[in-house]
Design an enzyme around this catalytic site. Structure first.
Site, PDB file in Angstrom:
ATOM      1  N   TYR A  16      10.574   6.115   4.112  1.00  0.00           N
ATOM      2  CA  TYR A  16      10.229   4.697   4.124  1.00  0.00           C
ATOM      3  C   TYR A  16       8.784   4.477   3.682  1.00  0.00           C
ATOM      4  CZ  TYR A  16       9.532  -0.061   5.658  1.00  0.00           C
ATOM      5  OH  TYR A  16       9.258  -1.396   5.680  1.00  0.00           O
ATOM      6  N   TRP A  62       5.932   1.493   1.301  1.00  0.00           N
ATOM      7  CA  TRP A  62       5.734   0.480   0.263  1.00  0.00           C
ATOM      8  C   TRP A  62       5.272   1.045  -1.067  1.00  0.00           C
ATOM      9  CZ3 TRP A  62       4.794  -5.175   0.069  1.00  0.00           C
ATOM     10  CH2 TRP A  62       5.593  -5.846   0.992  1.00  0.00           C
TER      11      TRP A  62
HETATM   12  N1  LIG Z   1       2.150  -1.407  15.232  1.00  0.00           N
HETATM   13  C1  LIG Z   1       2.714  -1.829  14.086  1.00  0.00           C
HETATM   14  N2  LIG Z   1       3.184  -0.939  13.208  1.00  0.00           N
HETATM   15  C2  LIG Z   1       3.748  -1.357  12.063  1.00  0.00           C
HETATM   16  C3  LIG Z   1       3.851  -2.735  11.771  1.00  0.00           C
HETATM   17  C4  LIG Z   1       3.357  -3.667  12.724  1.00  0.00           C
HETATM   18  O1  LIG Z   1       3.445  -4.897  12.542  1.00  0.00           O
HETATM   19  N3  LIG Z   1       2.767  -3.184  13.857  1.00  0.00           N
HETATM   20  N4  LIG Z   1       4.418  -3.151  10.588  1.00  0.00           N
HETATM   21  C5  LIG Z   1       5.418  -2.263  10.003  1.00  0.00           C
HETATM   22  C6  LIG Z   1       5.795  -2.702   8.670  1.00  0.00           C
HETATM   23  S1  LIG Z   1       6.454  -4.270   8.561  1.00  0.00           S
HETATM   24  C7  LIG Z   1       5.712  -1.910   7.567  1.00  0.00           C
HETATM   25  S2  LIG Z   1       6.359  -2.480   6.093  1.00  0.00           S
HETATM   26  C8  LIG Z   1       5.142  -0.552   7.643  1.00  0.00           C
HETATM   27  C9  LIG Z   1       4.319  -0.166   6.397  1.00  0.00           C
HETATM   28  O2  LIG Z   1       4.174   1.217   6.349  1.00  0.00           O
HETATM   29  P1  LIG Z   1       4.043   2.005   4.967  1.00  0.00           P
HETATM   30  O3  LIG Z   1       4.790   1.332   3.893  1.00  0.00           O
HETATM   31  O4  LIG Z   1       4.363   3.431   5.238  1.00  0.00           O
HETATM   32  O5  LIG Z   1       2.481   1.851   4.699  1.00  0.00           O
HETATM   33  P2  LIG Z   1       1.636   2.059   3.385  1.00  0.00           P
HETATM   34  O6  LIG Z   1       0.231   2.242   3.851  1.00  0.00           O
HETATM   35  O7  LIG Z   1       1.890   0.960   2.421  1.00  0.00           O
HETATM   36  O8  LIG Z   1       2.167   3.444   2.840  1.00  0.00           O
HETATM   37  C10 LIG Z   1       2.417   3.687   1.492  1.00  0.00           C
HETATM   38  C11 LIG Z   1       1.914   5.076   1.144  1.00  0.00           C
HETATM   39  O9  LIG Z   1       2.311   5.369  -0.188  1.00  0.00           O
HETATM   40  C12 LIG Z   1       1.216   5.927  -0.903  1.00  0.00           C
HETATM   41  N5  LIG Z   1       1.427   5.645  -2.335  1.00  0.00           N
HETATM   42  C13 LIG Z   1       1.004   4.582  -3.062  1.00  0.00           C
HETATM   43  N6  LIG Z   1       1.435   4.675  -4.334  1.00  0.00           N
HETATM   44  C14 LIG Z   1       2.138   5.827  -4.422  1.00  0.00           C
HETATM   45  C15 LIG Z   1       2.846   6.462  -5.485  1.00  0.00           C
HETATM   46  O10 LIG Z   1       2.944   5.979  -6.595  1.00  0.00           O
HETATM   47  N7  LIG Z   1       3.471   7.637  -5.182  1.00  0.00           N
HETATM   48  C16 LIG Z   1       3.412   8.208  -3.952  1.00  0.00           C
HETATM   49  N8  LIG Z   1       4.025   9.356  -3.773  1.00  0.00           N
HETATM   50  N9  LIG Z   1       2.751   7.614  -2.935  1.00  0.00           N
HETATM   51  C17 LIG Z   1       2.142   6.437  -3.158  1.00  0.00           C
HETATM   52  C18 LIG Z   1       0.013   5.247  -0.312  1.00  0.00           C
HETATM   53  O11 LIG Z   1      -1.154   6.007  -0.554  1.00  0.00           O
HETATM   54  C19 LIG Z   1       0.402   5.163   1.173  1.00  0.00           C
HETATM   55  O12 LIG Z   1      -0.024   6.300   1.879  1.00  0.00           O
HETATM   56  O13 LIG Z   1       4.312  -0.446   8.815  1.00  0.00           O
HETATM   57  C20 LIG Z   1       5.019  -0.776  10.003  1.00  0.00           C
HETATM   58  N10 LIG Z   1       4.217  -0.448  11.160  1.00  0.00           N
HETATM   59  N1  LIG Z   2      -2.650  -8.912   4.005  1.00  0.00           N
HETATM   60  C1  LIG Z   2      -1.467  -8.337   4.274  1.00  0.00           C
HETATM   61  N2  LIG Z   2      -0.333  -9.064   4.203  1.00  0.00           N
HETATM   62  C2  LIG Z   2       0.867  -8.499   4.496  1.00  0.00           C
HETATM   63  C3  LIG Z   2       0.975  -7.121   4.825  1.00  0.00           C
HETATM   64  C4  LIG Z   2      -0.248  -6.366   4.900  1.00  0.00           C
HETATM   65  O1  LIG Z   2      -0.244  -5.162   5.199  1.00  0.00           O
HETATM   66  N3  LIG Z   2      -1.430  -7.010   4.621  1.00  0.00           N
HETATM   67  N4  LIG Z   2       2.203  -6.570   5.089  1.00  0.00           N
HETATM   68  C5  LIG Z   2       3.399  -7.271   4.624  1.00  0.00           C
HETATM   69  C6  LIG Z   2       4.602  -6.823   5.323  1.00  0.00           C
HETATM   70  S1  LIG Z   2       5.234  -5.300   4.933  1.00  0.00           S
HETATM   71  C7  LIG Z   2       5.261  -7.579   6.222  1.00  0.00           C
HETATM   72  S2  LIG Z   2       6.710  -7.005   6.917  1.00  0.00           S
HETATM   73  C8  LIG Z   2       4.785  -8.907   6.605  1.00  0.00           C
HETATM   74  C9  LIG Z   2       4.859  -9.115   8.123  1.00  0.00           C
HETATM   75  O2  LIG Z   2       4.755 -10.445   8.438  1.00  0.00           O
HETATM   76  P1  LIG Z   2       4.795 -10.900   9.973  1.00  0.00           P
HETATM   77  O3  LIG Z   2       5.732 -10.055  10.722  1.00  0.00           O
HETATM   78  O4  LIG Z   2       4.996 -12.354  10.034  1.00  0.00           O
HETATM   79  O5  LIG Z   2       3.272 -10.603  10.363  1.00  0.00           O
HETATM   80  P2  LIG Z   2       2.420  -9.882  11.489  1.00  0.00           P
HETATM   81  O6  LIG Z   2       1.036  -9.907  10.937  1.00  0.00           O
HETATM   82  O7  LIG Z   2       2.990  -8.564  11.888  1.00  0.00           O
HETATM   83  O8  LIG Z   2       2.527 -10.827  12.746  1.00  0.00           O
HETATM   84  C10 LIG Z   2       2.168 -12.187  12.654  1.00  0.00           C
HETATM   85  C11 LIG Z   2       1.788 -12.723  14.011  1.00  0.00           C
HETATM   86  O9  LIG Z   2       2.868 -12.724  14.926  1.00  0.00           O
HETATM   87  C12 LIG Z   2       2.324 -12.982  16.191  1.00  0.00           C
HETATM   88  N5  LIG Z   2       3.194 -12.470  17.247  1.00  0.00           N
HETATM   89  C13 LIG Z   2       3.316 -11.197  17.681  1.00  0.00           C
HETATM   90  N6  LIG Z   2       4.221 -11.129  18.683  1.00  0.00           N
HETATM   91  C14 LIG Z   2       4.662 -12.397  18.899  1.00  0.00           C
HETATM   92  C15 LIG Z   2       5.605 -12.990  19.793  1.00  0.00           C
HETATM   93  O10 LIG Z   2       6.237 -12.340  20.619  1.00  0.00           O
HETATM   94  N7  LIG Z   2       5.790 -14.333  19.685  1.00  0.00           N
HETATM   95  C16 LIG Z   2       5.132 -15.102  18.789  1.00  0.00           C
HETATM   96  N8  LIG Z   2       5.410 -16.396  18.741  1.00  0.00           N
HETATM   97  N9  LIG Z   2       4.231 -14.572  17.928  1.00  0.00           N
HETATM   98  C17 LIG Z   2       4.011 -13.246  17.982  1.00  0.00           C
HETATM   99  C18 LIG Z   2       0.976 -12.292  16.213  1.00  0.00           C
HETATM  100  O11 LIG Z   2       0.000 -13.178  16.735  1.00  0.00           O
HETATM  101  C19 LIG Z   2       0.746 -11.927  14.757  1.00  0.00           C
HETATM  102  O12 LIG Z   2      -0.554 -12.229  14.311  1.00  0.00           O
HETATM  103  O13 LIG Z   2       3.446  -9.097   6.174  1.00  0.00           O
HETATM  104  C20 LIG Z   2       3.263  -8.775   4.798  1.00  0.00           C
HETATM  105  N10 LIG Z   2       1.971  -9.273   4.404  1.00  0.00           N
HETATM  106 MO   LIG Z   3       6.906  -4.746   6.388  1.00  0.00          MO
END
Ligand SMILES: Nc1nc2c(c(=O)[nH]1)N[C@H]1C(S)=C(S)[C@@H](COP(=O)(O)OP(=O)(O)OC[C@H]3O[C@@H](n4cnc5c(=O)[nH]c(N)nc54)[C@H](O)[C@@H]3O)O[C@H]1N2
Ligand SMILES: Nc1nc2c(c(=O)[nH]1)N[C@H]1C(S)=C(S)[C@@H](COP(=O)(O)OP(=O)(O)OC[C@H]3O[C@@H](n4cnc5c(=O)[nH]c(N)nc54)[C@H](O)[C@@H]3O)O[C@H]1N2
Ligand SMILES: [Mo]
Length: 749
Positions: free
Chosen positions: A113, A115
């Site tokens: 998994y 991005w």
């Molecule tokens: N506590 C907490 N944890 C969370 C979340 C949260 O809200 N709270 N959010 C979750 C969510 S929604 C997501 S989507 C995940 C994101 O988690 P990830 O998608 O695992 O995070 P990234 O840092 O985007 O990791 C991408 C990796 O790919 C590498 N990369 C970039 N380009 C390339 C390429 O071309 N080839 C290869 N081989 N590697 C490359 C980058 O250097 C990086 O290390 O985190 C989750 N974790």
């Molecule tokens: N700049 C930036 N933008 C991103 C990303 C990034 O890494 N950087 N990641 C992208 C990805 S992969 C994803 S999946 C999306 C995620 O998008 P979201 O899931 O919407 O975003 P988060 O920032 O995880 O959370 C948004 C807010 O939810 C609120 N929250 C947490 N728990 C609760 C709850 O129980 N109830 C309520 N009402 N609110 C709560 C928190 O205050 C938090 O700031 O964002 C995307 N956009």
């Molecule tokens: Mo995500």
């Protein structure tokens, strides 16, 4: 464009949008905003430092302990031996072959998994999956960390796959602007998150839309723990994390007791309200789900709940639900309940009414486009049928053979001997990293392709240095965006980095399937091949797409694909003709009670939405862990990407912990102080940011700091996943529960 001999300025794109890149010779010098982006982000500013960072993986590297005696315990602490490409590829291919022959392909985990990058051909997921499919398959993963729980629950409610609802069947901002009077945003619509959209977002527009909503007099109410989760012009209704379902139930209770429920809508378009109503009214369990009941749970005064319900019933109301609120234990419940509440209001299928998911989570949601289909590299078919819900990785590695439940199925976890990761960073994304660290000691071999020495790469046995998007040519295109990019190769590969495609071609060749993998094409051959298919589809739809060589010269084009109406407003069609256009649920209707879910017999996800608090939240707070930790996405980057360079900036690390003045004062903490955030799972350092913009009893620590914890699991930079809980949302969804965590905070001397 040439300024002097070797200076060039070209445009590329990324998940956070397009930007100009200035290069001199082999180096990226700086980045600048793309002229056509009305709200450009600062995310690429750090790119030059990150791409040329000392932390890049320079050469193929094999962990010494693994090389010498197949040791597993030294993962994370051992040093690495650098080897020439040929030798490292020989060793890796022989090892993959050995695992397949000895244990079968069910012993390979290739969920991988993450991005990675926005380019369509050099898409690490597609590359690793195609390779593993061709060698006989791998254990895959289902769903995402973004919406894993929603992807399981919502098809039971609306029938459609959740993501096709989100991306192709929700009203655009224009329709919302023109029709919606009350916008109720559970979890907010976060300006920082809208900056990002998978595959790219060229014209960032969310902030502008909210200015327009405000001038028009639309009431926009951010319901959640942080004021900054919505535009500054929005109202803030502070709500305890994890209590949204209680609040939604109380809103529903007011509708039902005040005669505001649209029973004609429920009768015609839904099933099972009669099974849900006794629970709502308290006939089933003696507890009416009234505002008086919900108020102490969610922290909203009962009169405010009543007034809000009346307002929702008397105006065109759109309820939006952020993805974050299903990223928590029992995340199924607020999602299902939001649909029930919207159904009771009777506005589902009306323009600017009903319920929407993920507005603001990804900037592309709310920007309807005519779909052209993607530029996609075929992954082939996976002969192995075994898979896991994506966030059950530690459970699987730690418990081979153990049975677990998932959305009506029960099966044993695979016995994984080899893990291949390309394009993701589990030591960023997974919960309870101390537990993942132990789980990563289990497989015999871990192979990672990565540009940087992330914590994941440091825990691998074989690390292949991958190029970044700036070191190879690609096509940038997303169906949620109206621009098309040739992403030029801006600089030569840094160190000995190779493209994922070339790494897998090298392995495939050694394993006797070289021609199957490459089909005789090099990377440019594939780009032309994939692009030509895409262009033909566009031309067939009457959309003029330049040919490959023209696009190379032009760098980017804007395609005439903007549209006011999404292609598949299936709930609007269903509203117009429920018999002719039934939903694909078992009843053909919106399911308020689901016989299917009921038949699973899950106490943690019964047949209709219920209030089920998670194991860690305000209601279970103790003197040792009195504060609810949320861990939102970082505003200054995408997940953990480019973090090594951001961390070099003076004073940038540890990461900031947002804390309310009351909670800070009780601990003698002032803004800027170094603090320790801790619970029984671990501890991290952070820097306090004291503000009234967060509810008392809640602290927020964004994700993205690299995991640097040593033996005692104390992370110096502030990675919140040291502290989070690693449990599935429920037996139904098995999504990640990132927002479920209690902690304490203390000032560090
Ligand atoms: N506590 C907490 N944890 C969370 C979340 C949260 O809200 N709270 N959010 C979750 C969510 S929604 C997501 S989507 C995940 C994101 O988690 P990830 O998608 O695992 O995070 P990234 O840092 O985007 O990791 C991408 C990796 O790919 C590498 N990369 C970039 N380009 C390339 C390429 O071309 N080839 C290869 N081989 N590697 C490359 C980058 O250097 C990086 O290390 O985190 C989750 N974790
Ligand atoms: N700049 C930036 N933008 C991103 C990303 C990034 O890494 N950087 N990641 C992208 C990805 S992969 C994803 S999946 C999306 C995620 O998008 P979201 O899931 O919407 O975003 P988060 O920032 O995880 O959370 C948004 C807010 O939810 C609120 N929250 C947490 N728990 C609760 C709850 O129980 N109830 C309520 N009402 N609110 C709560 C928190 O205050 C938090 O700031 O964002 C995307 N956009
Ligand atoms: Mo995500």
């Amino acid at each position: 464009m040439h300024d002097h001999t070797d200076r060039q300025i070209r445009v590329t794109t990324s998940h956070w949008g397009a930007f100009e890149v200035v290069t001199e010779g082999d180096r990226i010098i700086k980045t600048r905003p793309f002229a056509h982006d009305p709200e450009p982000t600062t995310l690429p500013d750090i790119l030059p430092q990150a791409v040329h960072h000392k932390n890049r993986v320079a050469r193929p590297a094999i962990r010494r302990g693994w090389l010498e005696n197949r040791d597993r315990d030294g993962r994370g602490t051992d040093d690495f031996v650098e080897l020439p490409w040929d030798e490292a590829l020989d060793i890796a291919a022989a090892e993959i072959d050995r695992i397949c022959k000895t244990h079968g392909n069910e012993a390979i985990f290739g969920g991988s998994y993450g991005w990675a990058s926005a380019g369509r051909f050099h898409h690490a997921q597609s590359q690793v999956h195609r390779f593993l499919n061709q060698i006989g398959g791998y254990v895959a993963s289902f769903g995402s960390y973004s919406t894993g729980c929603a992807q399981s629950i919502m098809p039971h409610v609306f029938g459609e796959p959740f993501l096709s609802y989100v991306y192709t069947a929700q009203d655009g901002w224009q329709t919302i602007h023109d029709n919606t009077e009350t916008l109720i945003m559970f979890g907010g619509i976060n300006p920082k998150n809208s900056m990002v959209s998978m595959g790219g977002i060229t014209e960032h527009q969310t902030a502008t839309w909210f200015d327009r909503f405000h001038s028009k007099g639309m009431r926009c109410i951010n319901i959640g723990p942080q004021k900054t989760d919505a535009s500054p012009t929005c109202e803030w209704l502070p709500v305890t994390p994890a209590s949204d379902t209680a609040l939604m139930l109380a809103l529903a209770y007011v509708l039902e007791t005040e005669g505001l429920t649209d029973h004609a809508f429920l009768n015609r378009y839904t099933t099972g309200f009669d099974r849900f109503r006794p629970y709502l009214m308290g006939d089933a369990d003696g507890q009416p789900k009234s505002p008086d009941w919900a108020s102490p749970l969610c922290g909203v005064p009962a009169e405010e709940i009543t007034a809000l319900a009346r307002r929702m019933a008397s105006t065109r109301t759109l309820i939006t639900v952020s993805w974050s609120i299903q990223r928590a234990e029992h995340g199924e419940q607020p999602y299902w309940m939001s649909a029930v509440l919207a159904a009771m209001l009777g506005q589902i299928g009306l323009p600017g009414g009903g319920v929407g998911y993920g507005y603001g989570a990804i900037g592309g949601v709310g920007k309807p486009m005519k779909p052209l289909g993607g530029v996609t590299f075929d992954q082939g078919r996976n002969p192995v049928k075994k898979m896991i819900p994506v966030a059950r990785i530690s459970d699987m590695l730690l418990n081979p053979g153990m049975e677990y439940d998932f959305n009506g199925r029960r099966e044993p976890y695979a016995d994984i001997r080899l893990v291949y990761w390309a394009g993701g960073n589990p030591f960023h994304h997974h919960q309870d990293l101390g537990r993942l660290d132990a789980a990563f000691k289990r497989p015999e071999t871990i192979i990672v392709n990565e540009p940087w020495w992330t914590a994941t790469a440091q825990r691998a046995d074989i690390v292949f240095p991958a190029t970044t998007p700036y070191e190879r040519e690609d096509i940038g295109r997303s169906d949620l965006d109206d621009y098309l990019f040739n992403m030029p190769q801006l600089i030569p590969p840094v160190g000995e980095a190779r493209n994922d495609y070339d790494i897998f071609s090298g392995l495939a060749q050694r394993m006797g399937i070289g021609d199957t993998f490459t089909e005789g094409r090099d990377a440019e051959g594939w780009l032309r091949h994939l692009y030509d298919g895409y262009r033909d589809r566009g031309v067939a739809m009457g959309i003029d797409v330049p040919d490959f060589d023209a696009l190379r010269v032009q760098n980017w084009v804007q395609l005439p694909v903007k549209s006011d109406t999404p292609k598949n407003l299936f709930l609007r069609d269903f509203r117009a003709d429920p018999e002719g256009k039934p939903l694909t649920t078992p009843s053909g209707r919106i399911e308020i009670f689901s016989e299917t879910i009921d038949s699973f017999g899950y106490p943690d996800c019964p047949g209709h939405p219920v209030w089920l608090p998670p194991q860690e939240w305000k209601g279970t707070a103790t003197p040792d862990t009195p504060l609810h930790l949320t861990s939102p996405q970082p505003g200054d980057k995408l997940h953990s990407q480019l973090e090594c360079a951001l961390a070099d900036v003076e004073g940038a690390r540890p990461e900031s912990l947002v804390i309310n003045p009351t909670d800070a004062a009780a601990r003698g903490i002032a803004s800027g102080d170094l603090v320790r955030v801790f619970n029984t799972r671990g501890a991290v350092r952070a820097r306090a940011l004291v503000t009234d913009d967060i509810l008392t009893g809640v602290v927020a620590l964004p994700t993205g700091a690299w995991y640097g914890a040593t033996g005692d699991n104390i992370d110096p930079d502030g990675n919140p996943n040291v502290l989070t809980l690693d449990v599935g949302t429920s037996r139904l969804g098995q999504g990640c529960s990132a927002h479920t965590a209690l902690v304490n905070v203390a000032r560090l001397e």
